[in-house]
Design an enzyme around this catalytic site. Structure first.
Site, short mmCIF file in Angstrom:
data_model
loop_
_atom_site.label_atom_id
_atom_site.label_comp_id
_atom_site.label_asym_id
_atom_site.label_seq_id
_atom_site.Cartn_x
_atom_site.Cartn_y
_atom_site.Cartn_z
N TYR A 1 116.95 5.73 85.65
CA TYR A 1 116.15 4.67 86.30
C TYR A 1 115.01 4.39 85.40
O TYR A 1 114.94 3.20 85.01
CB TYR A 1 115.67 5.30 87.47
N SER B 1 107.86 1.01 86.05
CA SER B 1 107.67 2.30 86.87
C SER B 1 106.95 3.27 85.85
O SER B 1 107.49 3.30 84.78
CB SER B 1 108.91 2.90 87.46
N LYS C 1 114.25 0.76 83.52
CA LYS C 1 112.96 0.02 83.70
C LYS C 1 112.11 -0.19 82.21
O LYS C 1 111.77 -1.33 81.97
CB LYS C 1 111.75 0.90 84.46
#
Lengths: 324, 324
Positions: free
Chosen positions: A151, A127, A155
């Site tokens: 998050y 991402s 990633k």
């Protein structure tokens, strides 16, 4: 040939399934295209609404469970699409859940792949939440990740492992850093960028939507159709083309929220635009406003990845594919 | 105040112990300097040769063992220096060992810190092995890590977690990316850059040393004395000064192997230089030649970190401190 899609019950997973079934064949790591005889779609819930096809096998289970992974991947899987994730907003609110699914489960999958008979091609949905800090700066292919969310952190950590596991020959990895995917069909989710789809999708269906950021906020977006093509293309690219890193920032479009609203008006008139509420949300802003929105994606373009032509083409495709 | 040094039996750990005992006081996170009453030195082997001091407590054990960590850090530790690592060459040859010590143990320590009564200041010894790919390019503070070794990969992953744990208030982290530390006292070790110290240290003591790379190879180095100062300084810097990232590339010196040999000749004559053998080593080259050697360390300098004045000052300090 055997393909497994982890996190395949989401709308991108399903789009990928449909595209793969339609093609029936795929090229891996620069080799000639080859037919596959098995496509396993795995998720925590059973994928529904998929066609009746003898090649298709739908499985549900816990991606954190090693026995489940063992059963899914077996001794031999040629290609793994790893799309399973706890989305950004959820990973921020529930740190343990994000760490378990986004990091620990991914580490366990890589470690399982390491001991498979033949190193599988593994395409990972990373991402652009990898980047942050000064969001006004253009992100180049050699810009340091600086995630401002758990998050994004998780990633980038998996991206790094994918590089190292590939360098060592344990897997044939490719990690694609995805822009915000819009316009997503279905319902809003816990992604911090969920509103980006909502402000188009809901008004087009006569429903209200909230925009938690101001109209001048810029976004970096890619359509569901194009990202699915990117996944399939990534599997095909020969390893040596990636040079010293398997990580690629996918090509997106930089648009303002106002651009999106204008395109909505063009497609569905003023009354659609009036269905948008403008209530700021401090939590969403604290994450979304750290995402950069200007990218130079020379590496992706050189590797043959394609983004969208225009915002209009994205919205028209959504109307065509999802609303008709 | 209670301080714990993880990996404290190495020569940098011991240098840090001596400096801390001498000062007796330290400033944490911008607060006024304060005396400490406990300095725990932990390593897999018992640290030897340390002074008799009532503040000092020497412990040995397995850093991968959670009970050991629990006992070491207890409910309350104000400052942790995390220097424990499997070095680069060893982590490359023994993947599992590197992953366990450099990544998994670090993750476990961070997770333990997360639940301590008060978020401890944690200073992590990261590495410029974070970078790689095109080693001729200058590394800036916003250059993407691209490790070409498992060691570098593991270090960058922990850097990312330190950022996220700090952002969330679980710890007060600082991750310092160390240049090659030279001149190290003692014996050669399994670090791929071990030769950088050997080609000075051994000839100065009348012993032969091998240089596995050619004289024109550039290196990025920092002395043991200065890196120890950097660790103590990092603990002091107030959190907000780091802005959006707790990672800092420390200031080093760019020197060629030839510069080092010339400086050796200046310090100890031609006969010292003749003690160097020049046998290439493909394994060491495959790692070392991927390390960048030109850095712009604006962030470190702005934060008040200092490197060495010159190669001569490094070599003279080594002679003064270790050989006299």
């Amino acid at each position: 040939m055997r393909i497994v899609i982890l996190g395949g019950a989401g709308f991108i997973g399903k789009k990928l399934v449909l595209k793969l079934l339609q093609r029936g064949r795929i090229s891996l790591n620069g080799r000639p295209v080859e037919a596959f005889d098995r496509l396993v779609v795995f998720d925590k819930v059973k994928a529904v609404g998929l066609p009746d096809d003898s090649r298709l096998q739908v499985e549900e289970g816990d991606i954190c469970d090693l026995d489940t992974i063992r059963e899914l991947l077996g001794n031999h899987t040629d290609l793994i699409f790893h799309l399973a994730a706890v989305v950004s907003g959820e990973a921020e609110k529930n740190f343990d859940l994000g760490m378990n699914v986004n990091l620990q489960a991914s580490m366990q999958i890589l470690e399982y792949c390491r001991f498979m008979k033949k190193a599988p091609v593994l395409v990972f949905a990373s991402s652009c939440a990898a980047y942050g800090g000064d969001p006004s700066k253009e992100v180049r292919d050699d810009t340091a990740p600086n995630p401002q969310s758990s998050y994004g952190t998780q990633k980038v950590m998996v991206d790094l492992l994918i590089n190292d596991y590939s360098r060592r020959g344990f897997i044939e990895g490719r990690a694609l850093r995805l822009p915000t995917i819009a316009v997503r069909p279905g319902k809003p989710n816990a992604a911090t960028t969920s509103f980006v789809s909502s402000i188009i999708r809901e008004p087009l269906q006569g429903q209200r939507a909230n925009c938690p950021v101001s109209p001048d906020v810029k976004l970096w977006i890619l359509s569901p159709d194009k990202v699915t093509d990117c996944f399939i293309h990534a599997a095909h690219i020969p390893a040596q083309a990636f040079k010293s890193s398997r990580v690629v920032n996918l090509p997106g479009l930089t648009v303002t929220v106002k651009d999106m609203v204008d395109a909505l008006e063009k497609a569905a008139g003023k009354e659609a635009v009036e269905l948008i509420d403008w209530e700021p949300d401090a939590f969403l802003q604290s994450i979304v406003l750290t995402f950069p929105r200007e990218f130079a994606t020379g590496k992706a373009l050189a590797l043959g990845f394609h983004g969208d032509r225009s915002l209009e083409s994205i919205i028209n495709a959504f109307i065509e594919e999802e609303l008709k």
